[in-house]
Design a protein around this motif. Structure first.
Motif, PDB file in Angstrom:
ATOM      1  N   SER A  21     -31.643 -10.673  33.559  1.00  0.00           N
ATOM      2  CA  SER A  21     -31.052  -9.549  32.131  1.00  0.00           C
ATOM      3  C   SER A  21     -31.525  -9.921  30.832  1.00  0.00           C
ATOM      4  CB  SER A  21     -29.599  -9.328  32.013  1.00  0.00           C
ATOM      5  OG  SER A  21     -28.952 -10.345  31.384  1.00  0.00           O
ATOM      6  N   VAL A  22     -31.787 -10.510  30.483  1.00  0.00           N
ATOM      7  CA  VAL A  22     -32.871 -10.454  29.280  1.00  0.00           C
ATOM      8  C   VAL A  22     -33.484 -10.099  28.957  1.00  0.00           C
ATOM      9  CG1 VAL A  22     -32.968 -12.664  27.318  1.00  0.00           C
ATOM     10  CG2 VAL A  22     -31.385 -12.123  28.066  1.00  0.00           C
ATOM     11  N   LEU A  23     -34.546 -10.581  29.809  1.00  0.00           N
ATOM     12  CA  LEU A  23     -35.917 -10.101  30.364  1.00  0.00           C
ATOM     13  C   LEU A  23     -36.064  -9.200  30.470  1.00  0.00           C
ATOM     14  CD1 LEU A  23     -37.399 -13.533  32.079  1.00  0.00           C
ATOM     15  CD2 LEU A  23     -37.504 -12.851  29.946  1.00  0.00           C
ATOM     16  N   ALA A  24     -35.286  -8.545  31.223  1.00  0.00           N
ATOM     17  CA  ALA A  24     -35.258  -6.753  31.299  1.00  0.00           C
ATOM     18  C   ALA A  24     -35.225  -6.055  30.018  1.00  0.00           C
ATOM     19  CB  ALA A  24     -34.699  -6.298  32.457  1.00  0.00           C
ATOM     20  N   GLN A  25     -34.639  -6.315  28.851  1.00  0.00           N
ATOM     21  CA  GLN A  25     -34.678  -5.435  27.537  1.00  0.00           C
ATOM     22  C   GLN A  25     -35.328  -5.073  26.854  1.00  0.00           C
ATOM     23  OE1 GLN A  25     -31.115  -5.860  25.988  1.00  0.00           O
ATOM     24  NE2 GLN A  25     -30.777  -6.383  28.067  1.00  0.00           N
ATOM     25  N   THR A  26     -34.963  -3.373  27.083  1.00  0.00           N
ATOM     26  CA  THR A  26     -36.070  -2.332  26.219  1.00  0.00           C
ATOM     27  C   THR A  26     -36.227  -3.161  24.811  1.00  0.00           C
ATOM     28  OG1 THR A  26     -34.599  -1.036  25.099  1.00  0.00           O
ATOM     29  CG2 THR A  26     -35.711  -0.747  27.298  1.00  0.00           C
ATOM     30  N   PHE A  27     -35.819  -3.682  24.448  1.00  0.00           N
ATOM     31  CA  PHE A  27     -36.460  -4.878  23.072  1.00  0.00           C
ATOM     32  C   PHE A  27     -37.139  -5.879  23.428  1.00  0.00           C
ATOM     33  CE2 PHE A  27     -35.609  -7.424  19.155  1.00  0.00           C
ATOM     34  CZ  PHE A  27     -35.749  -6.339  17.924  1.00  0.00           C
ATOM     35  N   LYS A  28     -38.135  -5.843  23.366  1.00  0.00           N
ATOM     36  CA  LYS A  28     -39.072  -7.491  23.346  1.00  0.00           C
ATOM     37  C   LYS A  28     -39.068  -8.633  22.177  1.00  0.00           C
ATOM     38  CE  LYS A  28     -39.670  -5.139  27.052  1.00  0.00           C
ATOM     39  NZ  LYS A  28     -39.287  -5.832  28.690  1.00  0.00           N
ATOM     40  N   ASP A  29     -38.577  -7.857  20.987  1.00  0.00           N
ATOM     41  CA  ASP A  29     -38.801  -9.243  20.548  1.00  0.00           C
ATOM     42  C   ASP A  29     -38.483 -10.253  19.831  1.00  0.00           C
ATOM     43  OD1 ASP A  29     -40.294 -10.392  17.871  1.00  0.00           O
ATOM     44  OD2 ASP A  29     -40.648  -8.667  16.214  1.00  0.00           O
ATOM     45  N   PHE A  30     -38.268 -11.522  20.766  1.00  0.00           N
ATOM     46  CA  PHE A  30     -36.862 -12.215  21.175  1.00  0.00           C
ATOM     47  C   PHE A  30     -37.672 -13.733  21.726  1.00  0.00           C
ATOM     48  CE2 PHE A  30     -36.483 -10.048  24.540  1.00  0.00           C
ATOM     49  CZ  PHE A  30     -36.885 -10.883  25.840  1.00  0.00           C
ATOM     50  N   GLU A  31     -36.997 -14.553  21.318  1.00  0.00           N
ATOM     51  CA  GLU A  31     -36.885 -15.565  21.814  1.00  0.00           C
ATOM     52  C   GLU A  31     -35.697 -16.158  22.431  1.00  0.00           C
ATOM     53  OE1 GLU A  31     -37.510 -19.566  19.508  1.00  0.00           O
ATOM     54  OE2 GLU A  31     -35.371 -18.901  18.150  1.00  0.00           O
ATOM     55  N   VAL A  32     -36.416 -17.088  23.405  1.00  0.00           N
ATOM     56  CA  VAL A  32     -34.763 -17.552  24.328  1.00  0.00           C
ATOM     57  C   VAL A  32     -34.345 -18.896  23.886  1.00  0.00           C
ATOM     58  CG1 VAL A  32     -33.047 -17.252  26.400  1.00  0.00           C
ATOM     59  CG2 VAL A  32     -34.860 -15.304  25.842  1.00  0.00           C
ATOM     60  N   VAL A  33     -33.505 -19.477  23.835  1.00  0.00           N
ATOM     61  CA  VAL A  33     -33.012 -20.645  24.038  1.00  0.00           C
ATOM     62  C   VAL A  33     -32.000 -21.329  24.324  1.00  0.00           C
ATOM     63  CG1 VAL A  33     -32.609 -22.447  22.129  1.00  0.00           C
ATOM     64  CG2 VAL A  33     -33.979 -20.990  21.284  1.00  0.00           C
ATOM     65  N   ILE A  34     -32.605 -22.112  25.358  1.00  0.00           N
ATOM     66  CA  ILE A  34     -31.581 -22.758  26.310  1.00  0.00           C
ATOM     67  C   ILE A  34     -31.399 -23.796  26.220  1.00  0.00           C
ATOM     68  CG2 ILE A  34     -31.499 -22.794  28.679  1.00  0.00           C
ATOM     69  CD1 ILE A  34     -32.674 -20.214  29.187  1.00  0.00           C
ATOM     70  N   LYS A  54     -43.806 -17.181  28.151  1.00  0.00           N
ATOM     71  CA  LYS A  54     -43.537 -17.694  26.699  1.00  0.00           C
ATOM     72  C   LYS A  54     -42.340 -17.606  25.413  1.00  0.00           C
ATOM     73  CE  LYS A  54     -47.408 -19.503  28.335  1.00  0.00           C
ATOM     74  NZ  LYS A  54     -47.299 -21.265  29.107  1.00  0.00           N
ATOM     75  N   ARG A  55     -41.636 -16.653  25.820  1.00  0.00           N
ATOM     76  CA  ARG A  55     -40.733 -16.188  25.218  1.00  0.00           C
ATOM     77  C   ARG A  55     -39.502 -17.540  24.911  1.00  0.00           C
ATOM     78  NH1 ARG A  55     -39.982 -10.479  25.585  1.00  0.00           N
ATOM     79  NH2 ARG A  55     -39.973 -11.208  27.526  1.00  0.00           N
ATOM     80  N   ILE A  56     -39.290 -18.517  25.803  1.00  0.00           N
ATOM     81  CA  ILE A  56     -38.240 -19.137  26.340  1.00  0.00           C
ATOM     82  C   ILE A  56     -38.360 -20.927  26.560  1.00  0.00           C
ATOM     83  CG2 ILE A  56     -36.563 -20.143  28.370  1.00  0.00           C
ATOM     84  CD1 ILE A  56     -37.295 -17.378  29.834  1.00  0.00           C
ATOM     85  N   LYS A  57     -37.688 -21.368  25.093  1.00  0.00           N
ATOM     86  CA  LYS A  57     -37.630 -22.807  25.499  1.00  0.00           C
ATOM     87  C   LYS A  57     -36.164 -23.292  25.783  1.00  0.00           C
ATOM     88  CE  LYS A  57     -36.961 -22.868  20.213  1.00  0.00           C
ATOM     89  NZ  LYS A  57     -37.661 -23.527  19.053  1.00  0.00           N
TER      90      LYS A  57
END
Length: 317
Positions: A21-34, A54-57
């Protein structure tokens, strides 16, 4: 740019849906910190098999609880706006787009709350302040925090977060309220009245609701933390005290109706003495008198009516 913080603990069965659901966002300018909080399942492997975005760490830590995991996520984020998302919740595709619109409209707001849905028992329910439906607006958060706030529908500024103690470590209940209520005393708050987040209930492994008496000390700690922040801010937010008394009266009311008089006495007497003094001697005497139970319940109903007459938003189910 937005950093999304996701704590992960034994959510291998839900994290693919959440992350999708995060990767499907219409807004793309983000990083994901898990932040993998010492999971004993294969959640991290599920992520690696699902995507190599590559936006996921992923940050690994020994199991220390959700507060430490979220705090670590914020510490390791690179952007000033932090969006929180639990590993079993999800966002509709336009969630970040509308939250970003809220940021642009109210750049001085260090705290943005969003409406959302509650998915439980096979049905969806709205968690929405009807008063602000389909609006992006600045709010007085303490009109009704329980309507406005849910962790997976919240964005905060990192520089405001850093003025707090973060998510309090060791608290088993109300750690999110302790942080978000504190932040609301430090900054302007905006509300996005479009229900684009989804809280998913009935999930295997989800934390269950414990009896009040088992988590009472943590709830009391939340009151102490937030009240002290209010004092440090020179008691500027007048609505906070109105809400504080309303919320506590509701707890007193429930315990009284459940005939948990011993727990009621223990809870109220362990609150900060300054908070106790917000209630006059007559009300406290009435609260503890079992013979006058029905009179006290009537008194609480009257205070609830007064609260609603103020025009504060109620949750729309």
């Amino acid at each position: 740019m937005i950093s999304i913080v996701i704590p992960l603990y034994n959510k291998a069965h839900t994290i693919k849906r959440t992350l999708g659901s995060v990767l499907a966002q219409t807004f793309k300018d983000f990083e994901v910190v898990i932040v993998n909080d010492g999971s004993t399942d294969n959640g991290v492997n599920v992520i690696h098999k699902f995507t190599n975005d590559k936006r996921i760490k992923i940050i690994e830590q020994e199991n220390q609880g959700v507060s430490v995991a979220r705090n670590q996520g914020v510490f390791n984020s690179k952007y000033n706006y932090i969006a929180f998302l639990d590993g079993d919740d999800e966002w509709l595709p336009e969630y970040l787009e509308y939250m970003h619109k809220s940021i642009l409209k109210y750049p001085k707001a260090g705290f943005i709350c969003g409406a959302g849905k509650v998915r439980s028992g096979g049905k969806d329910y709205l968690r929405l302040a009807k008063k602000y439906e389909n609006q992006i607006t600045e709010i007085n958060f303490f009109e009704n925090p329980h309507v406005f706030v849910h962790t997976s529908a919240t964005i905060v500024k990192k520089d405001v977060f850093n003025k707090t103690i973060g998510f309090p470590i060791g608290m088993k209940r109300n750690q999110d309220y302790a942080l978000f209520f504190s932040i609301a005393l430090l900054t302007k708050v905006a509300y996005c009245g479009f229900p684009l987040s989804v809280y998913v209930g009935d999930v295997e492994g989800q934390a269950t609701t414990k009896p009040f008496e088992d988590v009472m000390e943590h709830i009391i700690k939340r009151y102490d933390i937030v009240y002290n922040v209010w004092k440090e801010q020179n008691k500027k937010n007048k609505t906070f005290i109105i809400f504080l008394k309303y919320e506590l009266r509701h707890t007193f009311f429930v315990l009284n109706k459940q005939k948990k008089y011993k727990i009621l006495k223990e809870f109220s007497s362990n609150l900060n003495p300054e908070i106790q003094n917000k209630f006059n001697a007559f009300e406290k005497k009435l609260m503890y008198n079992q013979k006058l139970k029905f009179l006290y319940i009537l008194f609480i109903y009257v205070t609830k009516i007064r609260w609603r007459l103020r025009g504060y938003p109620r949750i729309n189910y």
